[in-house]
Design an enzyme around this catalytic site. Structure first.
Site, PDB file in Angstrom:
ATOM      1  CG  HIS B 118       3.369   4.316   8.984  1.00  0.00           C
ATOM      2  ND1 HIS B 118       3.692   5.623   9.251  1.00  0.00           N
ATOM      3  CD2 HIS B 118       2.597   3.919  10.028  1.00  0.00           C
ATOM      4  CE1 HIS B 118       3.174   5.987  10.403  1.00  0.00           C
ATOM      5  NE2 HIS B 118       2.484   4.977  10.894  1.00  0.00           N
ATOM      6  CB  CYS B 119       4.106   2.967   2.303  1.00  0.00           C
ATOM      7  SG  CYS B 119       4.120   4.696   1.819  1.00  0.00           S
ATOM      8  CB  ALA B 120       3.044  -1.025   5.893  1.00  0.00           C
TER       9      ALA B 120
END
Lengths: 151, 162
Positions: B118-120
């Site tokens: 999740h782009c994290a």
């Protein structure tokens, strides 16, 4: 989606290798190693290789990833150990073609052994890279390249 | 600054001797504006205002609470993220099953979720997980959708022999 395709994908052979990957340890000493990494999904593995000029003596694959990538790497280690380098190079090409080629593959189950269980991945384009990652890394390890990304 | 490409509404004068362009920003906005997009967006805003923002928020919050309660009952499933003012999106992990495998199985039963980092990625590393599966709810979702998600997760567990 046909539910049969799902059972094609997650066959018992694949689930078994996922639960308990074979040859998942670091190979020491080794003659080559390469990291395979897919930045989009986070699958990451290291393939270790010990070979002579003409023969693969041992291969291990330490994989952090999904069931498909773990199973593919695990089956790979069991299949290529003890094989001539030329034969393994041909297998890498055949396997990646089986998953990515335009033609529906005609699988010789005996020739591919457990690898044939991964033929169903073809029907899941988003998962093909999971199945080929270990093989690209093996190709890199054979040819002295340090790492590879499937992206 | 010269325009980077030509098209309608960015020209001032064109002659054999030379061309002049309109002043910025027009000279950088070649071509037909996105008129249908603007009309569509206005219709969307009217639609949402017709339902009422409070009603939308209430529906999403209710779905979130119901989904959280339902997912919390599933053995081996852990919800990631416990912020009190969460929007209607639930991240979870299932012991022994990678998020991408969860996503593939849910996809086959018609449930779309997002899976992975999740782009994290630094957060995932801090949490010590490979990624999560995230189901999100909008006001047009229903309690029935939650039941389908729960059924789908049971199917995931069954595929993986859990």
């Amino acid at each position: 989606m046909d539910p049969h395709e799902l059972s094609d994908l997650y066959q018992e052979i694949i689930l078994s290798h996922n639960r308990r990957p074979r040859n998942a340890e670091i190979l020491d000493p080794c003659t080559g190693q390469a990291v395979g990494f897919n930045p989009l999904c986070g699958d990451e593995l290291t393939v270790y290789l010990r070979r002579s000029d003409v023969q693969i003596e041992a291969v291990t694959c330490d994989c952090q990833g999904c069931a498909i990538s773990r199973a593919s790497g695990s089956i790979m280690t069991t299949l290529v150990a003890g094989k001539p380098v030329a034969e393994v190079e041909q297998l890498i090409t055949e396997f990646t073609t089986m998953l990515t080629g335009d033609e529906e593959p005609v699988i010789d189950l005996l020739g591919y052994g457990e690898l044939a269980a991964l033929a169903g991945v073809r029907k899941f384009p988003a998962r093909v890279k999971c199945a080929t990652l270990a093989w690209h890394a093996l190709d890199s390890a054979l040819h002295g390249r340090a790492d590879v990304t499937t992206e | 600054m010269r325009p980077y490409h030509g098209g309608g509404d960015m020209i001032e004068q064109v002659s054999f001797e030379g061309t002049t362009f309109r002043a910025p920003p027009e000279r950088f906005e070649a071509g037909t504006p996105n008129i249908s997009g603007a009309i569509g967006m206005a219709a969307a805003i009217d639609y949402l205002d017709g339902i009422g923002r409070e009603a939308l928020e209430r529906q999403e919050n209710d779905l979130y609470a119901a989904a959280k309660a339902a997912l919390g009952q599933i053995a081996g499933l852990r919800i990631v993220g416990e912020a009190p003012d969460a929007v209607a999106a639930i991240s979870f992990v299932i012991d022994g099953i990678h998020p991408h495998d969860i996503g593939t199985v849910l996809d086959t039963v018609g449930i779309a979720v997002r899976t992975g980092h999740h782009c994290a990625q630094p957060l995932m590393e801090r949490l010590g997980i490979a990624g999560t599966t995230r189901a999100s709810f909008a006001f047009y979702n229903t309690e029935e959708d939650i039941a389908r998600l729960v059924d789908g997760i049971h199917q995931v567990r069954s595929v993986f022999g859990l």
